[in-house]
Design a protein around this motif. Structure first.
Motif, mmCIF file in Angstrom:
data_model
loop_
_atom_site.group_PDB
_atom_site.id
_atom_site.type_symbol
_atom_site.label_atom_id
_atom_site.label_comp_id
_atom_site.label_asym_id
_atom_site.label_seq_id
_atom_site.Cartn_x
_atom_site.Cartn_y
_atom_site.Cartn_z
ATOM 1 N N ALA A 138 0.822 -1.210 0.000
ATOM 2 C CA ALA A 138 0.000 0.000 0.000
ATOM 3 C C ALA A 138 0.850 1.252 0.000
ATOM 4 O O ALA A 138 0.507 2.249 -0.630
ATOM 5 C CB ALA A 138 -0.915 0.001 1.217
ATOM 6 N N ARG A 139 1.960 1.182 0.701
ATOM 7 C CA ARG A 139 2.794 2.379 0.805
ATOM 8 C C ARG A 139 3.336 2.793 -0.567
ATOM 9 O O ARG A 139 3.327 3.959 -0.929
ATOM 10 C CB ARG A 139 3.940 2.128 1.783
ATOM 11 N N ALA A 140 3.792 1.798 -1.312
ATOM 12 C CA ALA A 140 4.308 2.091 -2.642
ATOM 13 C C ALA A 140 3.204 2.681 -3.523
ATOM 14 O O ALA A 140 3.436 3.591 -4.324
ATOM 15 C CB ALA A 140 4.883 0.840 -3.282
ATOM 16 N N TRP A 141 1.997 2.151 -3.350
ATOM 17 C CA TRP A 141 0.852 2.641 -4.118
ATOM 18 C C TRP A 141 0.571 4.103 -3.759
ATOM 19 O O TRP A 141 0.388 4.959 -4.634
ATOM 20 C CB TRP A 141 -0.362 1.751 -3.822
ATOM 21 N N LEU A 142 0.555 4.404 -2.474
ATOM 22 C CA LEU A 142 0.315 5.777 -2.021
ATOM 23 C C LEU A 142 1.413 6.726 -2.526
ATOM 24 O O LEU A 142 1.145 7.847 -2.937
ATOM 25 C CB LEU A 142 0.233 5.834 -0.490
ATOM 26 N N TYR A 143 2.634 6.247 -2.508
ATOM 27 C CA TYR A 143 3.740 7.065 -3.009
ATOM 28 C C TYR A 143 3.553 7.384 -4.490
ATOM 29 O O TYR A 143 3.819 8.487 -4.930
ATOM 30 C CB TYR A 143 5.066 6.307 -2.860
ATOM 31 N N ALA A 144 3.140 6.364 -5.226
ATOM 32 C CA ALA A 144 2.973 6.555 -6.665
ATOM 33 C C ALA A 144 1.910 7.619 -6.933
ATOM 34 O O ALA A 144 2.073 8.487 -7.799
ATOM 35 C CB ALA A 144 2.611 5.242 -7.334
ATOM 36 N N ILE A 145 0.810 7.564 -6.158
ATOM 37 C CA ILE A 145 -0.247 8.562 -6.315
ATOM 38 C C ILE A 145 0.302 9.957 -5.979
ATOM 39 O O ILE A 145 0.090 10.924 -6.713
ATOM 40 C CB ILE A 145 -1.456 8.223 -5.413
ATOM 41 N N MET A 146 1.041 10.021 -4.891
ATOM 42 C CA MET A 146 1.600 11.311 -4.476
ATOM 43 C C MET A 146 2.545 11.881 -5.526
ATOM 44 O O MET A 146 2.507 13.059 -5.853
ATOM 45 C CB MET A 146 2.348 11.158 -3.148
ATOM 46 N N ARG A 147 3.344 11.003 -6.054
ATOM 47 C CA ARG A 147 4.313 11.435 -7.047
ATOM 48 C C ARG A 147 3.611 11.984 -8.293
ATOM 49 O O ARG A 147 4.009 12.996 -8.852
ATOM 50 C CB ARG A 147 5.195 10.234 -7.413
ATOM 51 N N ASN A 148 2.540 11.293 -8.687
ATOM 52 C CA ASN A 148 1.750 11.759 -9.828
ATOM 53 C C ASN A 148 1.174 13.135 -9.599
ATOM 54 O O ASN A 148 1.251 14.005 -10.469
ATOM 55 C CB ASN A 148 0.573 10.805 -10.072
ATOM 56 N N ILE A 149 0.573 13.308 -8.419
ATOM 57 C CA ILE A 149 -0.024 14.605 -8.098
ATOM 58 C C ILE A 149 1.052 15.684 -8.142
ATOM 59 O O ILE A 149 0.874 16.734 -8.743
ATOM 60 C CB ILE A 149 -0.682 14.576 -6.696
ATOM 61 N N PHE A 150 2.185 15.378 -7.519
ATOM 62 C CA PHE A 150 3.263 16.360 -7.473
ATOM 63 C C PHE A 150 3.721 16.779 -8.864
ATOM 64 O O PHE A 150 3.814 17.962 -9.169
ATOM 65 C CB PHE A 150 4.444 15.812 -6.664
ATOM 66 N N PHE A 151 3.971 15.791 -9.725
ATOM 67 C CA PHE A 151 4.475 16.146 -11.053
ATOM 68 C C PHE A 151 3.412 16.837 -11.902
ATOM 69 O O PHE A 151 3.722 17.735 -12.670
ATOM 70 C CB PHE A 151 5.082 14.927 -11.756
ATOM 71 N N ASN A 152 2.148 16.430 -11.713
ATOM 72 C CA ASN A 152 1.073 17.124 -12.437
ATOM 73 C C ASN A 152 0.954 18.571 -11.999
ATOM 74 O O ASN A 152 0.787 19.465 -12.826
ATOM 75 C CB ASN A 152 -0.267 16.408 -12.237
ATOM 76 N N GLN A 153 1.039 18.778 -10.684
ATOM 77 C CA GLN A 153 0.951 20.151 -10.179
ATOM 78 C C GLN A 153 2.117 20.983 -10.681
ATOM 79 O O GLN A 153 1.960 22.147 -11.029
ATOM 80 C CB GLN A 153 0.950 20.158 -8.640
ATOM 81 N N ARG A 154 3.283 20.362 -10.699
ATOM 82 C CA ARG A 154 4.458 21.104 -11.145
ATOM 83 C C ARG A 154 4.338 21.470 -12.621
ATOM 84 O O ARG A 154 4.673 22.572 -13.022
ATOM 85 C CB ARG A 154 5.716 20.278 -10.903
ATOM 86 N N ARG A 155 3.825 20.508 -13.396
ATOM 87 C CA ARG A 155 3.609 20.788 -14.815
ATOM 88 C C ARG A 155 2.602 21.914 -14.990
ATOM 89 O O ARG A 155 2.795 22.823 -15.764
ATOM 90 C CB ARG A 155 3.109 19.528 -15.531
ATOM 91 N N ALA A 156 1.501 21.814 -14.210
ATOM 92 C CA ALA A 156 0.452 22.834 -14.296
ATOM 93 C C ALA A 156 1.022 24.201 -13.926
ATOM 94 O O ALA A 156 0.744 25.199 -14.592
ATOM 95 C CB ALA A 156 -0.706 22.488 -13.374
ATOM 96 N N LYS A 157 1.825 24.217 -12.883
ATOM 97 C CA LYS A 157 2.414 25.495 -12.451
ATOM 98 C C LYS A 157 3.302 26.077 -13.534
ATOM 99 O O LYS A 157 3.289 27.262 -13.788
ATOM 100 C CB LYS A 157 3.242 25.289 -11.167
#
Ligand SMILES: [Zn+2]
Lengths: 81, 187
Positions: B60-79
Motif C-alpha cells: 500500500a505504501r508504494a501505491w500511495l507514493y505513486a499517487i503522491m508522485r503523480n499529483i506532485f508532477f502534475n501540479q508542477r507541470r500545471a504550475k
C-alpha cells in the motif's frame, strides 16, 4: 583507503560490496564472503562497523514525523468520507 | 447507514500507519512543511476515491507514493504552464512539529540531535532530487532496491549507483558529525 597497506583482494571485495551489504541487498553467497573476511580482518571489521553506524544515524535523523495537525485532518477526512 | 467495507477499513489503516512516511516523502518532493501537508492531504483524498483499486496485502505504501508522485508532477507541470493546480482547501495549519522524533530523550542529546538534523537537512537539500529520492526510499523508508526502482520508475542499477553516490556525498558533507571518516571516497 589510507593506511591499508595490507589490503587484500578480499578487502577490496568488502569495499565493493559494503553498501549493498548495509542495505541488505547482497546475495547470501556474498554476505557469507564479507562476513568470513571481517572475522579475520580487523581493518574491514572496523570499516564496516563505522559505515553501518553512520548509515544508521543518518537514516534515524531523517525519520521526521508528520505534524499532529496533519494527522488530525487526515483522520477526520477518513471519518467523514 | 453505511458500514465501511473490510477493504476500506484496511485502506484507512494503511493510510494512518504510513502517514509519517507519506509526510517525509512529501517533504522530499516539495521541501516545505505546509506544502508537504497539503500534498499528503491531496494524496489521501485522491486515493480514497480509488480504494476499489486498493488490494489488501499488497504494498500500500508504494501505491500511495505513486499517487503522491503523480499529483506532485502534475501540479508542477500545471504550475510551469501558468495554471493554478486544484489544491486541497480544507484547513491546514502550519506544522511546527517537524522534528518531534523521540529517539534521544536527554536534553543535551536533543540539542545535539537538532543541530545534526539541521545539517543533515542542509546536506539533503544540496543533493539533487534524484539522489535524495533514493536515500529517502531505501535508507529511511526501507524499501528494497527493486521497490524503489518501481516507485521511481528507473532501473535497479540506477537505484544502486545513485544510492551509493548519495551516501558518499552525505557522509562527506556531514563528516564533522561523524568524527570517524570512512577514509573512502566514491566518485
Ligand atoms: Zn580486509
Amino acid at each position: 583507503m589510507k593506511g591499508w597497506e595490507s589490503m587484500s583482494p578480499e578487502c577490496l571485495f568488502v569495499l565493493d560490496n559494503y553498501n549493498d551489504y548495509i542495505s541488505g541487498e547482497l546475495d547470501p553467497d556474498r554476505v557469507s564472503r564479507v562476513e568470513a573476511h571481517i572475522r579475520s580482518c580487523p581493518n574491514c571489521e572496523i570499516f564496516l562497523g563505522k559505515a553501518s553506524r553512520i548509515h544508521g544515524r543518518t537514516a534515524g535523523l531523517l525519520r521526521v514525523q508528520a505534524p499532529q495537525t496533519l494527522r488530525k485532518s487526515i483522520s477526520s477526512l477518513l471519518e467523514k468520507t | 447507514m453505511n458500514t465501511k467495507s473490510e477493504n476500506r477499513l484496511a485502506f484507512e489503516n494503511e493510510v494512518m500507519v504510513n502517514l509519517d512516511s507519506m509526510y517525509r516523502y512529501a517533504l522530499h518532493l516539495v521541501r516545505n512543511q505546509d506544502d508537504a501537508s497539503d500534498l499528503v492531504q491531496e494524496t489521501c483524498a485522491r486515493s480514497l476515491k480509488a480504494t476499489n483499486r486498493f488490494k489488501q496485502g499488497t504494498n500500500a505504501r508504494a501505491w500511495l507514493y505513486a499517487i503522491m508522485r503523480n499529483i506532485f508532477f502534475n501540479q508542477r507541470r500545471a504550475k510551469s504552464r501558468g495554471e493554478i493546480p486544484s489544491n486541497w482547501t480544507d484547513e491546514v495549519e502550519s506544522g511546527d512539529q517537524r522534528f518531534t522524533g523521540s529517539v534521544w530523550p536527554q536534553p543535551f542529546e536533543m540539542f545535539l540531535r537538532d543541530m545534526m538534523r539541521e545539517d543533515i537537512d542542509k546536506a539533503m537539500a544540496m543533493l539533487s532530487i534524484d539522489f535524495r529520492g533514493v536515500v529517502l526510499l531505501c535508507d529511511v523508508e526501507g524499501f528494497s532496491y527493486a521497490e524503489t526502482a518501481e516507485i521511481l520508475d528507473i532501473p535497479v542499477g540506477t537505484v544502486r549507483s545513485r544510492l551509493h553516490r548519495a551516501r558518499a556525498l552525505l557522509q562527506k558533507m556531514l563528516s564533522q558529525w561523524f568524527n570517524e571518516g570512512l577514509g573512502v571516497n566514491e566518485s
